[in-house]
Design an enzyme around this catalytic site. Structure first.
Site, short mmCIF file in Angstrom:
data_model
loop_
_atom_site.label_atom_id
_atom_site.label_comp_id
_atom_site.label_asym_id
_atom_site.label_seq_id
_atom_site.Cartn_x
_atom_site.Cartn_y
_atom_site.Cartn_z
N ASP A 161 11.67 -17.36 23.75
CA ASP A 161 11.17 -18.44 23.01
C ASP A 161 12.38 -18.83 21.78
OD1 ASP A 161 9.11 -20.26 22.36
OD2 ASP A 161 8.06 -18.86 21.29
N ASN B 274 3.58 -25.14 29.88
CA ASN B 274 4.60 -26.11 29.74
C ASN B 274 5.00 -27.31 30.23
OD1 ASN B 274 6.86 -23.01 29.20
ND2 ASN B 274 5.69 -24.17 27.64
C1 IPE Z 1 5.97 -19.03 26.00
O1 IPE Z 1 6.58 -19.70 25.01
C2 IPE Z 1 6.49 -19.61 27.32
C3 IPE Z 1 7.96 -19.50 27.68
C4 IPE Z 1 8.59 -18.79 27.06
C5 IPE Z 1 8.33 -19.84 29.03
P1 IPE Z 1 5.74 -21.28 24.53
O2 IPE Z 1 6.84 -21.88 23.35
O3 IPE Z 1 5.33 -21.93 25.64
O4 IPE Z 1 4.59 -20.53 23.69
P2 IPE Z 1 3.56 -21.00 22.81
O5 IPE Z 1 3.26 -22.38 23.10
O6 IPE Z 1 4.38 -20.87 21.32
O7 IPE Z 1 2.51 -19.90 22.61
C1 IPE Z 2 11.31 -21.56 25.03
O1 IPE Z 2 11.72 -22.15 23.68
C2 IPE Z 2 11.62 -22.18 26.22
C3 IPE Z 2 10.57 -22.57 26.93
C4 IPE Z 2 9.26 -22.49 26.68
C5 IPE Z 2 10.70 -23.22 28.19
P1 IPE Z 2 10.83 -23.37 23.45
O2 IPE Z 2 11.16 -24.60 23.94
O3 IPE Z 2 9.47 -23.02 23.51
O4 IPE Z 2 11.18 -23.38 21.71
P2 IPE Z 2 10.36 -23.50 20.38
O5 IPE Z 2 9.32 -22.39 20.37
O6 IPE Z 2 9.86 -24.76 20.46
O7 IPE Z 2 11.32 -23.33 19.23
MG MG Z 3 8.24 -21.90 22.01
#
Ligand code: IPE
Ligand code: IPE
Ligand code: MG
Length: 251
Positions: A18, A66
């Site tokens: 993340d 996602n």
């Molecule tokens: C969790 O991250 C999913 C992945 C790392 C693929 P998200 O960024 O989607 O999670 P939330 O929305 O902060 O809970």
């Molecule tokens: C994790 O990074 C990647 C996926 C969930 C695909 P994020 O895209 O969730 O990054 P933040 O949480 O917005 O920083």
């Molecule tokens: Mg995230």
């Protein structure tokens, strides 16, 4: 270098990758640049895990939720996934890495599904490490999937309701062939599982770092593994040192 804290290496490590968006935002860049940098961290982490002797590495790359992100971001992520699979096949073959995937794979673009199937097939006999990608993955959906399969078996008279136990549920999850994760790392500081491996994480150790995923590297991984090495896993029992003391008193 001998590090006693690295003697207890998790068999199955799972990572919630993340913070890509925040990494980009801090640099005034579009989110996709964070995802691109995130792929570099994936490469470095896979190599490091293989070197450190981890046998199963599960990476949470794309959750079921996602799909609710802007269309452009979703399609950029799918393109990155496709390119990653195409570029890494040789590396996987060279390093004995077998690719697996969990999640609603049938929801991915056909081109990505085909690429995944091809790489899984080409690497299927590799034995040094399993790289398991969680794609379009949701823990609750996975449990519902297992329940559906088990209900079907009951309807067909193959099993009775009283045959359903924890083992049977586990064997009908996407992860049927894999052990539960010993350690789950989440980057970027969020203290939640975000629907990841809900059933399998029952006794996993959790490690949360503020480091954003694109900045995660071998050093960060080693820090997490050292922390894991210092922990005592109890699985509901009493501590090992306490148990030894009790045995000494009794005998
Ligand atoms: C969790 O991250 C999913 C992945 C790392 C693929 P998200 O960024 O989607 O999670 P939330 O929305 O902060 O809970
Ligand atoms: C994790 O990074 C990647 C996926 C969930 C695909 P994020 O895209 O969730 O990054 P933040 O949480 O917005 O920083
Ligand atoms: Mg995230």
């Amino acid at each position: 270098m001998h590090d006693p804290e690295l003697e207890k290496i998790p068999h199955h490590l799972a990572i919630i990758m993340d913070g890509n968006g925040r990494w980009a935002r801090r640099r005034g860049m579009p989110r996709i640049m964070g995802h691109r940098q995130g792929v570099k961290a994936v490469r470095e982490t896979v190599t490091a895990c293989r070197e450190l002797g981890i046998k199963v590495l599960t990476l949470y790359a794309f959750s079921k939720e996602n799909w609710n992100r802007p269309k452009d971001e979703v399609s950029a992520l799918m393109d990155l996934l496709y390119d990653y699979l195409e570029r890494e096949l040789n590396e996987m073959l060279k390093n004995g890495i077998r690719l697996m995937a969990i999640g609603e794979i049938e929801c991915l673009p056909q081109k990505v599904q085909d690429k995944l199937a091809a790489v899984m097939k080409s690497t299927s006999s590799n034995q040094d490490m399993i790289l398991n990608l969680a794609l379009s993955y949701g823990g609750r959906a996975e449990i519902a999937f297992a329940v559906r399969k088990i209900a079907q078996m009951c309807m067909e008279g193959k099993i009775k309701p009283e045959d359903i136990d924890e083992d049977l549920v586990a064997k009908n999850l996407y992860t049927a062939e894999l052990p539960d994760p010993d350690l789950i790392i989440r980057t970027s500081g969020e203290m939640r599982l975000s629907n990841f491996l809900l059933f399998q994480a029952a006794y996993s150790e959790l490690y949360i770092t503020n480091t954003l995923w694109p900045d995660f590297d071998k050093q960060e991984l080693i820090k997490a593994l050292q922390d894991y090495g210092r922990r005592e896993r109890r699985f509901g029992r009493i501590g090992e040192s306490f148990a030894k003391a009790c045995t000494a008193i009794v005998s």
